[in-house]
Scaffold this motif. Structure first.
Motif, PDB file in Angstrom:
ATOM      1  N   UNK A 208       0.840  -1.212   0.000  1.00  0.00           N
ATOM      2  CA  UNK A 208       0.000   0.000   0.000  1.00  0.00           C
ATOM      3  C   UNK A 208       0.861   1.243   0.000  1.00  0.00           C
ATOM      4  N   UNK A 209       1.620   1.463   1.050  1.00  0.00           N
ATOM      5  CA  UNK A 209       2.424   2.681   1.135  1.00  0.00           C
ATOM      6  C   UNK A 209       3.620   2.609   0.192  1.00  0.00           C
ATOM      7  N   UNK A 210       3.929   3.745  -0.427  1.00  0.00           N
ATOM      8  CA  UNK A 210       5.133   3.859  -1.253  1.00  0.00           C
ATOM      9  C   UNK A 210       6.209   4.695  -0.549  1.00  0.00           C
ATOM     10  N   UNK A 211       5.998   4.978   0.728  1.00  0.00           N
ATOM     11  CA  UNK A 211       6.935   5.793   1.500  1.00  0.00           C
ATOM     12  C   UNK A 211       7.750   4.901   2.428  1.00  0.00           C
ATOM     13  N   UNK A 212       9.071   5.050   2.364  1.00  0.00           N
ATOM     14  CA  UNK A 212       9.929   4.299   3.283  1.00  0.00           C
ATOM     15  C   UNK A 212       9.721   4.787   4.716  1.00  0.00           C
ATOM     16  N   UNK A 213       9.852   3.941   5.737  1.00  0.00           N
ATOM     17  CA  UNK A 213      10.274   2.542   5.685  1.00  0.00           C
ATOM     18  C   UNK A 213       9.125   1.544   5.505  1.00  0.00           C
ATOM     19  N   UNK A 214       7.890   2.033   5.464  1.00  0.00           N
ATOM     20  CA  UNK A 214       6.755   1.114   5.399  1.00  0.00           C
ATOM     21  C   UNK A 214       6.645   0.444   4.032  1.00  0.00           C
ATOM     22  N   UNK A 236       0.870   7.532  -5.350  1.00  0.00           N
ATOM     23  CA  UNK A 236       0.708   6.096  -5.580  1.00  0.00           C
ATOM     24  C   UNK A 236       0.624   5.294  -4.282  1.00  0.00           C
ATOM     25  N   UNK A 237       0.283   5.978  -3.187  1.00  0.00           N
ATOM     26  CA  UNK A 237      -0.005   5.309  -1.911  1.00  0.00           C
ATOM     27  C   UNK A 237      -1.514   5.365  -1.709  1.00  0.00           C
ATOM     28  N   UNK A 238      -2.242   4.285  -2.007  1.00  0.00           N
ATOM     29  CA  UNK A 238      -3.711   4.365  -2.052  1.00  0.00           C
ATOM     30  C   UNK A 238      -4.378   4.905  -0.792  1.00  0.00           C
ATOM     31  N   UNK A 239      -3.844   4.609   0.386  1.00  0.00           N
ATOM     32  CA  UNK A 239      -4.487   5.106   1.603  1.00  0.00           C
ATOM     33  C   UNK A 239      -4.505   6.628   1.649  1.00  0.00           C
ATOM     34  N   UNK A 264       0.980  -1.456   6.522  1.00  0.00           N
ATOM     35  CA  UNK A 264       0.305  -1.055   5.289  1.00  0.00           C
ATOM     36  C   UNK A 264      -1.203  -1.189   5.431  1.00  0.00           C
ATOM     37  N   UNK A 265      -1.648  -2.297   6.000  1.00  0.00           N
ATOM     38  CA  UNK A 265      -3.078  -2.529   6.190  1.00  0.00           C
ATOM     39  C   UNK A 265      -3.643  -1.638   7.286  1.00  0.00           C
ATOM     40  N   UNK A 266      -2.863  -1.390   8.333  1.00  0.00           N
ATOM     41  CA  UNK A 266      -3.328  -0.509   9.402  1.00  0.00           C
ATOM     42  C   UNK A 266      -3.523   0.921   8.878  1.00  0.00           C
TER      43      UNK A 266
END
Length: 318
Positions: A208-214, A236-239, A264-266
């Motif tokens: 989901x996330x495109x941001x480091x570190x997640x 491009x991070x859908x949340x 990512x799910x949280x």
């Protein structure tokens, strides 16, 4: 009376439930090309499709397709359609599309329960397509529109079309749910006048996330490049793109996932709740990553497909 097709699907469902050799089960005989002729934005050197067999165990087929040049849908028609359809985007870290455990096995399981299932072989961003990071989303949008355009042929309703995705395919699914209205390709025909928004969506242990570190590093780098800007990461991070138009969501993740952080799910859940979007979240203590249907047999996480089926029914699908 039970016709031959019903009997066959019933046998397949029983075989999957009993752990029958996946390699012995037939592949779907029907496919739909997403694009007439050459897909848009073909690179100067067209990708050379190949199937990689990742298992030497004949009881556990595990194939992946790389360098997809002909994006398409593999269709699982049920013996008796219940009116609902599901678009499935398998995972593969944006380097491949996993065919069996996150595609065909799901198609067989839900097909045996009346769903018409369309498994998406989407183009991969690392192959040089002109659409860049939107190339898989283009295929998902086009797929949803084609499914709706052929609803009568498949005995489905245009307001009962859901999407599901696994791992990086979960990112495709989430991108579709939040950016379904973004124009990523030039419309071609009457199908492209139809809505690409899924009525429900289900990201399963999803990137989901495109941001480091997640972020999942491999998926992020193939999708956006190693030097992506914060603005590109956010896009491009859908949340971060959830709105009131985002459809109801069903989330599944194992907390011991070593590949895609459960955070990512949280983040998904928090963003959906802030927007007032209905979300069902199922976190399991164990399961790891990439379990699909087969990888959690005998474990609590094995309940997720049945939980999805019940959740979808509560929203009028299935």
């Amino acid at each position: 009376m039970i016709d031959r097709r019903q009997a066959l699907l019933g046998t397949l469902a029983a075989g999957i439930a009993a752990g029958a050799p996946a390699a012995a089960l037939p592949d779907p005989g029907e496919t739909i090309d997403l694009w007439p002729g050459v897909p848009p934005g073909m690179p100067a050197v067209p990708p050379a499709e190949a199937v990689i067999k990742r298992s030497t165990d004949p009881a556990r087929a595990d194939r992946a397709m790389v360098h997809i040049a002909r994006p398409r849908l593999a269709v699982f028609r049920p013996a008796r359609a219940n009116g609902s359809a599901l678009l499935v985007a398998p995972g593969g870290g944006y380097a491949r599309v996993v065919i069996d455990k996150e595609g065909f096995e799901v198609g067989r399981w839900l097909g045996a329960r009346g769903w018409t299932v369309f498994v998406l072989f989407y183009r991969l961003p690392g192959d040089g397509w002109a659409a860049g990071p939107d190339v898989a989303l283009s295929d998902a949008q086009r797929a949803m529109r084609l499914i709706r355009s052929r609803a009568r042929d498949y005995g489905i309703r245009t307001d009962r079309v859901a999407a599901m995705g696994f791992s990086a395919g979960g990112h495709v699914c989430g991108d579709l749910a939040t950016r379904h209205a973004v124009r990523t390709y030039t419309p071609l025909d009457a199908a492209d006048r139809l809505d690409a928004r899924p009525d429900l969506f289900a990201p399963i242990y999803a990137v989901q996330s495109m941001t480091r570190p997640l972020a999942h590093a491999g998926s992020r780098d193939l999708l956006l490049g190693t030097a992506a800007s914060p603005a590109l990461e956010a896009a491009h991070s859908p949340a971060r793109n959830v709105s009131v138009r985002t459809p109801p969501c069903f989330l599944v993740h194992a907390e011991d996932d070593p590949a895609v952080n459960v955070g990512n799910t949280l983040e998904w859940r928090a963003a959906l709740r802030r927007a007032g979007v209905s979300v069902d979240t199922h976190l399991f203590a164990t399961g790891g990553h990439g379990f699909g249907l087969r990888g959690v047999a005998g474990k609590p996480a094995a309940a997720w497909p049945t939980l999805f089926e019940g959740w979808a029914r509560s929203h009028g699908l299935g």
